[in-house]
Scaffold this active site. Structure first.
Site, PDB file in Angstrom:
ATOM      1  N   ASP A  72      17.533  21.450 -47.879  1.00  0.00           N
ATOM      2  CA  ASP A  72      16.885  20.781 -49.002  1.00  0.00           C
ATOM      3  C   ASP A  72      15.532  21.413 -49.322  1.00  0.00           C
ATOM      4  O   ASP A  72      15.136  21.498 -50.485  1.00  0.00           O
ATOM      5  CB  ASP A  72      16.701  19.294 -48.700  1.00  0.00           C
ATOM      6  CG  ASP A  72      18.021  18.528 -48.747  1.00  0.00           C
ATOM      7  OD1 ASP A  72      18.966  19.018 -49.383  1.00  0.00           O
ATOM      8  OD2 ASP A  72      18.096  17.446 -48.137  1.00  0.00           O
ATOM      9  N   ASP A 147       8.367  14.279 -53.965  1.00  0.00           N
ATOM     10  CA  ASP A 147       7.233  13.363 -53.882  1.00  0.00           C
ATOM     11  C   ASP A 147       5.894  14.069 -53.992  1.00  0.00           C
ATOM     12  O   ASP A 147       5.788  15.289 -53.851  1.00  0.00           O
ATOM     13  CB  ASP A 147       7.281  12.568 -52.565  1.00  0.00           C
ATOM     14  CG  ASP A 147       7.544  13.442 -51.346  1.00  0.00           C
ATOM     15  OD1 ASP A 147       6.929  14.518 -51.247  1.00  0.00           O
ATOM     16  OD2 ASP A 147       8.364  13.056 -50.489  1.00  0.00           O
ATOM     17  N   ARG A 157      -7.427   9.894 -39.487  1.00  0.00           N
ATOM     18  CA  ARG A 157      -8.308   8.796 -39.881  1.00  0.00           C
ATOM     19  C   ARG A 157      -7.847   8.255 -41.224  1.00  0.00           C
ATOM     20  O   ARG A 157      -7.167   8.933 -41.992  1.00  0.00           O
ATOM     21  CB  ARG A 157      -9.764   9.241 -39.950  1.00  0.00           C
ATOM     22  CG  ARG A 157     -10.041  10.297 -40.992  1.00  0.00           C
ATOM     23  CD  ARG A 157     -11.548  10.541 -41.141  1.00  0.00           C
ATOM     24  NE  ARG A 157     -12.107  11.186 -39.963  1.00  0.00           N
ATOM     25  CZ  ARG A 157     -13.199  10.772 -39.345  1.00  0.00           C
ATOM     26  NH1 ARG A 157     -13.816   9.682 -39.774  1.00  0.00           N
ATOM     27  NH2 ARG A 157     -13.673  11.417 -38.308  1.00  0.00           N
ATOM     28  N   ALA A 188      13.886  10.696 -48.789  1.00  0.00           N
ATOM     29  CA  ALA A 188      13.154  11.660 -47.971  1.00  0.00           C
ATOM     30  C   ALA A 188      12.000  10.957 -47.246  1.00  0.00           C
ATOM     31  O   ALA A 188      12.207   9.946 -46.580  1.00  0.00           O
ATOM     32  CB  ALA A 188      12.670  12.810 -48.857  1.00  0.00           C
ATOM     33  N   LEU A 191      11.536   7.167 -47.593  1.00  0.00           N
ATOM     34  CA  LEU A 191      12.465   6.345 -46.815  1.00  0.00           C
ATOM     35  C   LEU A 191      11.905   6.092 -45.420  1.00  0.00           C
ATOM     36  O   LEU A 191      11.971   4.968 -44.903  1.00  0.00           O
ATOM     37  CB  LEU A 191      13.824   7.041 -46.733  1.00  0.00           C
ATOM     38  CG  LEU A 191      14.918   6.310 -45.951  1.00  0.00           C
ATOM     39  CD1 LEU A 191      15.313   5.025 -46.666  1.00  0.00           C
ATOM     40  CD2 LEU A 191      16.139   7.210 -45.770  1.00  0.00           C
ATOM     41  N   SER A 192      11.333   7.130 -44.807  1.00  0.00           N
ATOM     42  CA  SER A 192      10.733   6.979 -43.481  1.00  0.00           C
ATOM     43  C   SER A 192       9.556   6.019 -43.506  1.00  0.00           C
ATOM     44  O   SER A 192       9.261   5.360 -42.508  1.00  0.00           O
ATOM     45  CB  SER A 192      10.272   8.349 -42.964  1.00  0.00           C
ATOM     46  OG  SER A 192      11.353   9.251 -42.869  1.00  0.00           O
ATOM     47  N   GLN A 247       5.234  21.130 -49.305  1.00  0.00           N
ATOM     48  CA  GLN A 247       5.215  22.592 -49.361  1.00  0.00           C
ATOM     49  C   GLN A 247       3.987  23.162 -50.054  1.00  0.00           C
ATOM     50  O   GLN A 247       3.545  24.255 -49.726  1.00  0.00           O
ATOM     51  CB  GLN A 247       6.487  23.099 -50.053  1.00  0.00           C
ATOM     52  CG  GLN A 247       7.762  22.745 -49.301  1.00  0.00           C
ATOM     53  CD  GLN A 247       9.012  23.205 -50.025  1.00  0.00           C
ATOM     54  OE1 GLN A 247       8.988  23.523 -51.208  1.00  0.00           O
ATOM     55  NE2 GLN A 247      10.133  23.244 -49.316  1.00  0.00           N
TER      56      GLN A 247
END
EC number: 2.7.1.23
Length: 293
Positions: A72, A147, A157, A188, A191-192, A247
């Site tokens: 992906d 995203d 922090r 991606a 979701l986490s 990226q």
């Protein structure tokens, strides 16, 4: 009549499996009387391939279809360039999850042959564009298919910021950051972070707080036409980073303003005929199958 005449190839670098599939794909395409152009970076791992080479932006201008062999991440990287020319993109999975690269390398000749014969489905996926402003001047911009993430960078922090949707104040927050996701990116990083899965046909943007210092903060889903504005608190000790698809990134400063909106250009994503989004979710996310299966 074949719908595609000129095919571009992009491959995942540093992956022997991807190189093997690329070579196999080149042999197959050579039997189809098609023009093939290889991405110039991919060409560095395909010695003596015998095909013309071009940059990714030129691939978009010259090709009717670009096939990405990788994971992906490889497709996300290609999408940010190829959306500029609306060039259709097809993915062959040589990564891990493969939400977007949905052709198995074992079926590459059969499935790509079907696509080349005109048996395929296509859909439009929108991207997000992020701009960072400092004292009224733009100091950075980036885009992402999955995203845009605001995070504190290397320092562990919290950051303080204010969130506005279409100019209306939503909340002020202390947290590790904020994930602003497209429907494509809802499976991606968002979701986490506890965000919802959003069907790719929906025109919606999801905002998912990252470890907010509150008991009441929840993900918010807004219309994709919304303009998301984030005011970075001037007292922040961290210099928040704006990361797109994990990226590309822009480093901001306390007091900067970030604006995220839907990008005008869209990605044209090609699937083999019979593609089923919910089957992909079941397979990739480990959802339960039907009783008795």
């Amino acid at each position: 009549m074949q719908p595609f005449k000129t095919i571009g190839l992009i491959g995942r670098l540093g992956s022997p499996n991807a190189v093997e599939t690329l070579k196999r794909l080149l042999r197959f395409l050579g039997t189809r009387e098609l023009d093939v152009i290889v991405d110039e970076r991919t060409a560095t791992v395909l010695l003596n391939h015998g095909y013309p080479e071009a940059s990714r932006s030129r691939l978009g201008e010259l090709c009717d279809l670009v096939i990405v062999v990788g994971g992906d991440g490889s497709l996300l990287s290609a999408a940010r360039v190829l959306c500029q020319t609306q060039t259709p993109v097809l993915g062959v999975n040589r990564g891990r999850l493969g939400f977007l690269t949905d052709i198995s390398p074992d079926d590459v000749e059969e499935r790509i042959g079907e696509v080349l014969d005109g048996h395929f489905e296509s859909e439009q996926r929108f991207l997000l564009e992020a701009e960072v402003f400092r004292a009224g001047k733009q100091v950075g911009t980036a885009s992402g298919l999955n995203d845009v993430v605001i995070h504190p960078g290397k320092a562990a922090r919290m950051i303080e910021f204010e969130l506005f949707i279409d100019g209306q104040f939503v909340y002020s927050q202390r947290s590790d950051g904020l994930i602003i996701a497209t429907p494509t990116g809802s499976t991606a990083y968002a979701l986490s972070g506890g965000g919802p899965i959003v069907h790719p046909r929906l025109e919606a943007i999801t905002l998912v707080p990252m470890f907010p210092h509150t008991l009441s903060s929840r993900p918010i889903v807004v219309d994709a036409a919304s303009e998301v504005t984030i005011h970075i608190g001037e007292t922040n000790q961290a210099y928040p980073h704006v990361s797109c698809d994990g990226q590309t990134q822009v480093v901001s400063k306390p007091g900067d303003i970030m604006v995220v909106r839907r990008k005008r250009e869209r990605l044209t994503l090609i699937h083999p005929r019979g593609h089923n989004y919910f089957e992909t979710c079941r397979t990739k996310l480990g959802w339960s199958s039907r009783l008795g299966e």
